[in-house]
Design an enzyme around this catalytic site. Sequence first.
Site, PDB file in Angstrom:
ATOM      1  N   LYS A 180    -135.834  -9.716  66.824  1.00  0.00           N
ATOM      2  CA  LYS A 180    -136.902  -8.995  66.112  1.00  0.00           C
ATOM      3  C   LYS A 180    -137.739  -9.964  65.278  1.00  0.00           C
ATOM      4  O   LYS A 180    -138.953  -9.789  65.155  1.00  0.00           O
ATOM      5  CB  LYS A 180    -136.298  -7.894  65.213  1.00  0.00           C
ATOM      6  CG  LYS A 180    -135.667  -6.729  65.955  1.00  0.00           C
ATOM      7  CD  LYS A 180    -136.657  -5.912  66.770  1.00  0.00           C
ATOM      8  CE  LYS A 180    -137.637  -5.151  65.921  1.00  0.00           C
ATOM      9  NZ  LYS A 180    -138.543  -4.296  66.763  1.00  0.00           N
ATOM     10  N   TYR A 224    -129.835  -9.304  67.514  1.00  0.00           N
ATOM     11  CA  TYR A 224    -130.869  -8.276  67.307  1.00  0.00           C
ATOM     12  C   TYR A 224    -131.870  -8.759  66.255  1.00  0.00           C
ATOM     13  O   TYR A 224    -133.090  -8.742  66.493  1.00  0.00           O
ATOM     14  CB  TYR A 224    -130.224  -6.947  66.881  1.00  0.00           C
ATOM     15  CG  TYR A 224    -131.231  -5.905  66.444  1.00  0.00           C
ATOM     16  CD1 TYR A 224    -132.070  -5.278  67.354  1.00  0.00           C
ATOM     17  CD2 TYR A 224    -131.356  -5.558  65.087  1.00  0.00           C
ATOM     18  CE1 TYR A 224    -133.009  -4.336  66.946  1.00  0.00           C
ATOM     19  CE2 TYR A 224    -132.281  -4.614  64.675  1.00  0.00           C
ATOM     20  CZ  TYR A 224    -133.105  -4.008  65.608  1.00  0.00           C
ATOM     21  OH  TYR A 224    -134.030  -3.079  65.186  1.00  0.00           O
ATOM     22  N   THR A 274    -137.203  -5.142  61.027  1.00  0.00           N
ATOM     23  CA  THR A 274    -135.923  -4.657  60.533  1.00  0.00           C
ATOM     24  C   THR A 274    -135.414  -5.435  59.323  1.00  0.00           C
ATOM     25  O   THR A 274    -135.730  -6.620  59.163  1.00  0.00           O
ATOM     26  CB  THR A 274    -134.887  -4.755  61.686  1.00  0.00           C
ATOM     27  OG1 THR A 274    -133.567  -4.569  61.155  1.00  0.00           O
ATOM     28  CG2 THR A 274    -134.913  -6.117  62.372  1.00  0.00           C
TER      29      THR A 274
HETATM   30  N1  NAP Z   1    -133.130   2.505  64.494  1.00  0.00           N
HETATM   31  C1  NAP Z   1    -133.073   1.822  63.366  1.00  0.00           C
HETATM   32  O1  NAP Z   1    -132.169   2.037  62.515  1.00  0.00           O
HETATM   33  C2  NAP Z   1    -134.104   0.773  63.055  1.00  0.00           C
HETATM   34  C3  NAP Z   1    -133.994   0.013  61.873  1.00  0.00           C
HETATM   35  C4  NAP Z   1    -134.963  -0.935  61.579  1.00  0.00           C
HETATM   36  C5  NAP Z   1    -136.013  -1.155  62.452  1.00  0.00           C
HETATM   37  N2  NAP Z   1    -136.090  -0.432  63.599  1.00  0.00           N
HETATM   38  C6  NAP Z   1    -137.214  -0.688  64.507  1.00  0.00           C
HETATM   39  O2  NAP Z   1    -138.001   0.493  64.573  1.00  0.00           O
HETATM   40  C7  NAP Z   1    -138.537   0.647  65.886  1.00  0.00           C
HETATM   41  C8  NAP Z   1    -138.169   2.023  66.443  1.00  0.00           C
HETATM   42  O3  NAP Z   1    -136.754   2.117  66.534  1.00  0.00           O
HETATM   43  P1  NAP Z   1    -136.062   3.379  67.239  1.00  0.00           P
HETATM   44  O4  NAP Z   1    -134.728   3.531  66.595  1.00  0.00           O
HETATM   45  O5  NAP Z   1    -137.012   4.515  67.293  1.00  0.00           O
HETATM   46  O6  NAP Z   1    -135.850   2.801  68.696  1.00  0.00           O
HETATM   47  P2  NAP Z   1    -135.272   3.574  70.000  1.00  0.00           P
HETATM   48  O7  NAP Z   1    -134.942   4.989  69.673  1.00  0.00           O
HETATM   49  O8  NAP Z   1    -134.195   2.708  70.566  1.00  0.00           O
HETATM   50  O9  NAP Z   1    -136.524   3.570  70.968  1.00  0.00           O
HETATM   51  C9  NAP Z   1    -136.957   2.401  71.598  1.00  0.00           C
HETATM   52  C10 NAP Z   1    -138.040   2.759  72.576  1.00  0.00           C
HETATM   53  O10 NAP Z   1    -138.416   1.568  73.276  1.00  0.00           O
HETATM   54  C11 NAP Z   1    -138.509   1.896  74.662  1.00  0.00           C
HETATM   55  N3  NAP Z   1    -138.312   0.679  75.456  1.00  0.00           N
HETATM   56  C12 NAP Z   1    -137.177  -0.049  75.590  1.00  0.00           C
HETATM   57  N4  NAP Z   1    -137.382  -1.077  76.433  1.00  0.00           N
HETATM   58  C13 NAP Z   1    -138.686  -1.013  76.814  1.00  0.00           C
HETATM   59  C14 NAP Z   1    -139.497  -1.785  77.685  1.00  0.00           C
HETATM   60  N5  NAP Z   1    -139.012  -2.857  78.328  1.00  0.00           N
HETATM   61  N6  NAP Z   1    -140.789  -1.420  77.862  1.00  0.00           N
HETATM   62  C15 NAP Z   1    -141.296  -0.336  77.220  1.00  0.00           C
HETATM   63  N7  NAP Z   1    -140.578   0.444  76.408  1.00  0.00           N
HETATM   64  C16 NAP Z   1    -139.283   0.114  76.199  1.00  0.00           C
HETATM   65  C17 NAP Z   1    -137.440   2.942  74.867  1.00  0.00           C
HETATM   66  O11 NAP Z   1    -137.673   3.651  76.072  1.00  0.00           O
HETATM   67  P3  NAP Z   1    -136.410   4.389  76.809  1.00  0.00           P
HETATM   68  O12 NAP Z   1    -135.658   5.124  75.752  1.00  0.00           O
HETATM   69  O13 NAP Z   1    -137.039   5.261  77.802  1.00  0.00           O
HETATM   70  O14 NAP Z   1    -135.596   3.268  77.374  1.00  0.00           O
HETATM   71  C18 NAP Z   1    -137.647   3.790  73.635  1.00  0.00           C
HETATM   72  O15 NAP Z   1    -138.721   4.686  73.814  1.00  0.00           O
HETATM   73  C19 NAP Z   1    -137.989  -0.531  66.706  1.00  0.00           C
HETATM   74  O16 NAP Z   1    -138.950  -1.559  66.708  1.00  0.00           O
HETATM   75  C20 NAP Z   1    -136.774  -0.973  65.940  1.00  0.00           C
HETATM   76  O17 NAP Z   1    -136.481  -2.342  66.142  1.00  0.00           O
HETATM   77  C21 NAP Z   1    -135.169   0.522  63.918  1.00  0.00           C
END
Ligand code: NAP
Length: 283
Positions: free
Chosen positions: A128, A124, A100
Amino acid sequence: MRIAMTGTTGMLGQVLCPLLSRHHDIQPLPIDRLDITSLEDTRWQIAQARPDWVVHVAAFTQVDEAETKPLEAYRINAVGTRNVAIAAQEAGAGVVYFSTDYVFNGRKKEPYREWDAPNPINHYGQSKLAGEIYVQTLCPKHLIIRTSWLFGPGGINFVEKILQRAAQNQRIQVVDDQRGSPTFTLDLADMTLKLLERGSQGIYHVTNLGSCTWHEFAREIVSRRNLETTVVPVNSSAFSAPAVRPEYSVLDNYMLKCEGIPLLPPWQDAVARYLRSTGDGPR
Ligand SMILES: NC(=O)c1ccc[n+]([C@@H]2O[C@H](COP(=O)([O-])OP(=O)(O)OC[C@H]3O[C@@H](n4cnc5c(N)ncnc54)[C@H](OP(=O)(O)O)[C@@H]3O)[C@@H](O)[C@H]2O)c1
């Protein structure tokens, strides 16, 4: 390639998993098959999958909640990622890890390059960054993709939140003292596939082109939908959110530039495509 993938049910996972499946042999590992906080289970599932790469998307992503539940954030983002890195290395696989813009403190006045020193200012970002360090130290074959401000189908994202608020209010207040780069999950997924197939390793910044504040992002959404709502700029102090966020977290996609890989389209173009894909796009 054989690819095991965590986080397949999340916002990015829902787009990336089907895309990778069209080109490669994918073993999805959603949370009901693998909770990454268990080292034993992670080792077992990844060994069974016999992957060339583990695309690790699972994360604790609620930035404000990470302040009130830091243990949970570190358990998933730091320890969970450590477990994935150990298991991948033992299985002879590489790890693709998504990180991130919040690994930076936001004090820079120009876009952050891949080699700039991280210095996160909230839990957060710290959790990360801990994940990045585990991936780098425990699994020599790795690709770390830092991205920012994701939006896309299959989740409550910023675009949908603004549309909901705009539908209910004549005036909405949106923060204007944080600058970053909105990124469409479909574009990020395409670039992830490209980098994987090129055999890229190391850290890459991958965002849509250009930058804006959350207020400018919201104004773009409202105007593309021809809504009457006035979007009022405010300082983040107006919301007193639990997590402090970097004021400036624009990521220079410098490694892509160095390698002559075409950059992702401008964020405004990505917003227009997202709105079209949700059925009632810009007129
Ligand atoms: N969203 C953003 O704006 C953003 C920005 C920069 C970087 N990122 C990074 O990009 C990646 C994807 O983000 P996203 O927004 O798609 O995330 P998200 O929608 O919050 O999805 C996270 C996923 O991780 C799963 N998860 C959570 N705890 C877990 C565990 N203990 N074991 C196995 N699975 C688990 C969740 O399952 P459940 O939903 O079933 O709990 C969900 O499928 C992440 O690494 C995030 O840090 C995101």
